[in-house]
Design an enzyme around this catalytic site. Sequence first.
Site, PDB file in Angstrom:
ATOM      1  CB  SER A  10      -0.873  -0.004   1.262  1.00 49.69           C
ATOM      2  OG  SER A  10      -0.045   0.118   2.417  1.00 49.69           O
ATOM      3  CB  SER A  16      10.467   5.267  -2.848  1.00 53.47           C
ATOM      4  OG  SER A  16       9.403   5.312  -3.777  1.00 53.47           O
ATOM      5  CD  GLU A  85       5.282   5.826  -7.820  1.00 55.13           C
ATOM      6  OE1 GLU A  85       4.193   5.215  -7.844  1.00 55.13           O
ATOM      7  OE2 GLU A  85       5.627   6.538  -6.863  1.00 55.13           O
ATOM      8  CD  GLN A  87       2.095   2.383  -8.840  1.00 50.59           C
ATOM      9  OE1 GLN A  87       3.010   1.650  -8.480  1.00 50.59           O
ATOM     10  NE2 GLN A  87       1.972   3.629  -8.412  1.00 50.59           N
ATOM     11  CB  CYS A 179      -6.615  -2.987   7.671  1.00 51.88           C
ATOM     12  SG  CYS A 179      -8.041  -2.399   8.638  1.00 51.88           S
ATOM     13  CG  HIS A 182     -10.304   0.579   9.750  1.00 47.74           C
ATOM     14  ND1 HIS A 182      -9.397  -0.182  10.439  1.00 47.74           N
ATOM     15  CD2 HIS A 182     -11.271   0.923  10.644  1.00 47.74           C
ATOM     16  CE1 HIS A 182      -9.776  -0.282  11.701  1.00 47.74           C
ATOM     17  NE2 HIS A 182     -10.920   0.380  11.847  1.00 47.74           N
TER      18      HIS A 182
END
Length: 191
Positions: A10, A16, A85, A87, A179, A182
């Site tokens: 996450s 990094s 990065e 993704q 999580c 939440h």
Amino acid sequence: MAKLYFYYASMNAGKSSTLLQADFNYRERGMRTMLWTAQLDTRSEGMVRSRIGLEADAHLYDPATDLWAEVTTRDPVPDCVLVDEAQFLTRDQAWQLARLADEAGIPVVCYGLRTDFRGELFPGSAALLGIADKLVELKGVCHCGRKATMNLRVDAGGGAVHEGEQTEVGGNDRYVALCRKHFSEALGSPT
């Protein structure tokens, strides 16, 4: 044999800073590294930057960048390729990175988010989850102390954002690592 690695987490889990530590370790041993980050992330300005203050120059990639060609035409070729990065990679770029490991014998280490603010896989992450030789989950922490696996997009007032483009560049002002419990509570039941 060189491998393709994907370190995922996450937001705010140290991706990094972990990349920059790996870069330092290679360079300390006299090896050449090549760092990449997404041009889409306009905050980077050609740098990999961590929240703890570490940074290093990086090449920028966009969807049209041929990573195989960019790496293999260097003289000398790097001993390791590190991608921040990840993704934002395209599926083809993920396969180009696999080819670097398989055919050029260059270890490739990618770092990125697994999912977006809706809990959906990013294309680059989906490809890497499917083809990487080694998957490593870095641990982020939710405000409750549980492992953060989700990225909640928030508006200027801190409220949960339910709709929008998959990609919106931002840091702690736009995203909160949570999580799953939440995250679901913040968005309301997704089902």
